[in-house]
Design an enzyme around this catalytic site. Structure first.
Site, PDB file in Angstrom:
ATOM      1  N   ALA A  60     -33.085 -23.783  -9.692  1.00  0.00           N
ATOM      2  CA  ALA A  60     -32.156 -24.324 -10.699  1.00  0.00           C
ATOM      3  C   ALA A  60     -30.715 -24.447 -10.199  1.00  0.00           C
ATOM      4  O   ALA A  60     -29.955 -25.292 -10.734  1.00  0.00           O
ATOM      5  CB  ALA A  60     -32.420 -23.540 -11.827  1.00  0.00           C
ATOM      6  N   TYR A  61     -30.180 -23.853  -9.175  1.00  0.00           N
ATOM      7  CA  TYR A  61     -28.851 -23.782  -8.732  1.00  0.00           C
ATOM      8  C   TYR A  61     -28.402 -24.993  -8.230  1.00  0.00           C
ATOM      9  O   TYR A  61     -29.176 -25.527  -7.090  1.00  0.00           O
ATOM     10  CB  TYR A  61     -28.698 -22.657  -7.624  1.00  0.00           C
ATOM     11  CG  TYR A  61     -29.040 -21.209  -8.195  1.00  0.00           C
ATOM     12  CD1 TYR A  61     -29.066 -20.737  -9.578  1.00  0.00           C
ATOM     13  CD2 TYR A  61     -29.092 -20.066  -7.246  1.00  0.00           C
ATOM     14  CE1 TYR A  61     -29.319 -19.653  -9.733  1.00  0.00           C
ATOM     15  CE2 TYR A  61     -29.349 -18.772  -7.417  1.00  0.00           C
ATOM     16  CZ  TYR A  61     -29.415 -18.481  -8.990  1.00  0.00           C
ATOM     17  OH  TYR A  61     -29.772 -17.295  -9.385  1.00  0.00           O
ATOM     18  N   SER A  62     -27.438 -25.543  -8.753  1.00  0.00           N
ATOM     19  CA  SER A  62     -26.961 -26.849  -8.308  1.00  0.00           C
ATOM     20  C   SER A  62     -28.135 -28.035  -8.262  1.00  0.00           C
ATOM     21  O   SER A  62     -27.987 -28.763  -7.201  1.00  0.00           O
ATOM     22  CB  SER A  62     -26.027 -26.477  -7.311  1.00  0.00           C
ATOM     23  OG  SER A  62     -24.896 -26.120  -7.457  1.00  0.00           O
ATOM     24  N   GLY A  64     -30.921 -27.974  -6.798  1.00  0.00           N
ATOM     25  CA  GLY A  64     -31.748 -27.753  -5.767  1.00  0.00           C
ATOM     26  C   GLY A  64     -30.822 -27.707  -4.569  1.00  0.00           C
ATOM     27  O   GLY A  64     -31.415 -27.528  -3.596  1.00  0.00           O
TER      28      GLY A  64
END
Length: 348
Positions: A60-62, A64
Site C-alpha cells: 500500500a505504501y505509495s 507500490g
C-alpha cells in the site's frame, strides 16, 4: 548491530529494521516523506553497512512505489538482507481488491514479488485485521504460499490481542502456518500494547516489530512544550498518527528524554529508541527517515545501553495506569504470576 530471534522461528533479525514508508511519497503517504530512488538506495546502503538485515515495506505504501524502490535498491544483492512486506489494503477499485481473502492474498503476493524483483518474501505480514474473511481462509492461503516457496514466514500487524490469539489458535488446531511476529505501534508516548499484546507475545513466543517507535517524530526532540510545531515534519504536513491523547503527559516524557540525552551526549530520539529495546518481547524497531541524517542518527541507537536508573525514570514518567482486571490481579494474584503477567505488572 545486535540481532535477536524472531519469535519462536529460527530467523535472527537486527534490532533495527529499515522502514521504507517514506519511499515514494505518493498520495496519502506524501506527508511522511518523498524519498526518491537515488536517496532510497543511499539509505539502504547505509542501513546494510550498519548491519541491518531486515527491510520493511508494504504494497500500500505509495501505491507500490515503495516496494519497487526496495527492489531496485537491492538489485544484485538480494541475499544480503531479509524483506518484509504487507498485504490487506486496497490495491485497486474492485470489490475483491482488498482484504485477506484467498483471492486477494495470492494476487497481492504475486504483485509484491514482481515489484520487489524477487522470488520470495521473507516475512509476509497481514497489514490489518479482516473481520469479514474467515481466519481459516487467510491462514490456508498463506500456508499454500509458503509451500509454493513464495513466502517463508508470516506475521500480522495492528491486530488486537483476541485477533492474534484467534489466529494462533486456529493455526495450531488446523496445522497451518503460524504467525511468528506481530508489528505494532509502541513508544514511550503509547504503551497501550503492554496491556495485552506484549503479554500475548511473551506467552505465545511471537516476535514484536515496532512501527513508529518515535511516535511519528513526537519523541525526536523537535517538539517542545509551549513551542510551535516545527515545519518540515510529517505532523506539520498533516499526518495524524499517532494521536496525542495527553499533551501535558507527552511533554513530561520529552523533558525526561531531554535530560537523559544531555547527560549521555545522545539525542532524545536515540534515548527513546534505546529504551524500547529494553522492553520485554521487543525484537526490532522499524526506523524510517525523511533524510539521510535522520537515518544515521537513529542507527546509532542500537549501541546506546541505558542504565537501570535511566530506564526507571523513563518507565515512571510514561507508565500507563493499571486498568481492570489488571489492578485487581496486581492486588490479589501476585503470588502466581507468569512472565507474561509480570511484563505488565512491572515485576520484570
Amino acid at each position: 548491530m545486535k540481532y535477536r530471534q524472531l519469535g519462536r522461528s529460527g530467523l535472527r533479525v537486527s534490532v533495527l529494521t529499515m522502514g521504507a514508508l517514506t519511499f515514494g511519497g505518493r498520495g496519502v503517504f506524501a506527508p511522511v516523506g518523498s524519498t526518491g530512488p537515488a536517496e532510497a538506495t543511499r539509505q539502504v546502503d547505509r542501513a546494510l553497512d550498519a548491519g541491518v538485515n531486515l527491510i520493511d515495506t508494504a504494497d500500500a505504501y505509495s501505491g507500490g512505489a515503495s516496494e519497487e524502490m526496495v527492489g531496485q535498491a537491492l538489485k544484485g544483492r538480494r541475499d544480503r538482507t531479509l524483506i518484509a512486506t504487507k498485504a490487506r489494503m486496497p490495491t485497486g477499485v474492485g470489490p475483491n481488491d482488498a482484504g485477506l481473502s484467498r483471492h486477494h492474498l495470492i494476487d497481492a503476493c504475486e504483485q509484491s514479488l514482481r515489484r520487489l524483483g524477487t522470488d520470495h518474501i521473507d516475512l509476509y505480514q497481514m497489514h490489518v485485521w479482516d473481520g469479514v474473511t474467515p481466519i481459516e481462509e487467510t491462514l490456508s492461503a498463506l500456508d499454500d504460499l509458503r509451500r509454493a516457496g513464495k513466502i517463508r514466514y508470516a506475521g500480522c500487524s495492528n491486530y488486537s490481542s483476541w485477533h492474534l490469539m484467534k489466529a494462533l489458535g486456529t493455526a495450531d488446531r488446523l496445522g497451518l502456518i503460524r504467525f511468528v511476529s506481530q508489528q505494532i505501534h509502541y513508544s514511550l508516548q503509547s504503551r497501550e500494547v503492554e496491556y495485552e499484546l506484549v503479554p500475548a507475545a511473551i506467552d505465545q513466543g511471537v516476535g514484536v516489530l515496532v512501527w513508529s517507535p518515535l511516535a511519528g517524530g513526537l519523541l525526536s526532540g523537535k517538539y517542545r512544550r509551549a513551542a510551535p510545531s516545527p515545519t518540515g515534519t510529517r505532523r506539520f504536513a498533516g499526518w495524524d498518527e499517532p494521536p496525542i491523547r495527553d499533551e501535558g503527559a507527552l511533554y513530561d516524557i520529552v523533558d525526561v528524554l531531554d535530560r537523559i540525552s544531555r547527560q549521555r551526549g545522545a539525542t532524545p530520539a536515540q534515548v527513546a529508541l534505546a529504551w524500547l529495546l529494553t522492553r520485554p518481547a521487543v525484537t526490532s524497531l522499524v526506523i524510517g527517515a525523511r533524510t539521510d541524517d535522520q537515518l544515521a542518527e537513529n542507527l546509532t541507537a542500537a549501541d546506546l545501553d541505558l542504565t537501570a536508573d535511566e530506564c526507571a525514570l523513563l518507565g515512571e514518567v510514561s507508565a500507563p495506569p493499571l486498568l481492570y482486571p489488571y489492578w485487581h490481579q496486581a492486588k490479589l494474584a501476585g503470588d502466581r504470576l507468569s512472565p507474561a503477567d509480570e511484563s505488565l505488572l512491572h515485576r520484570s
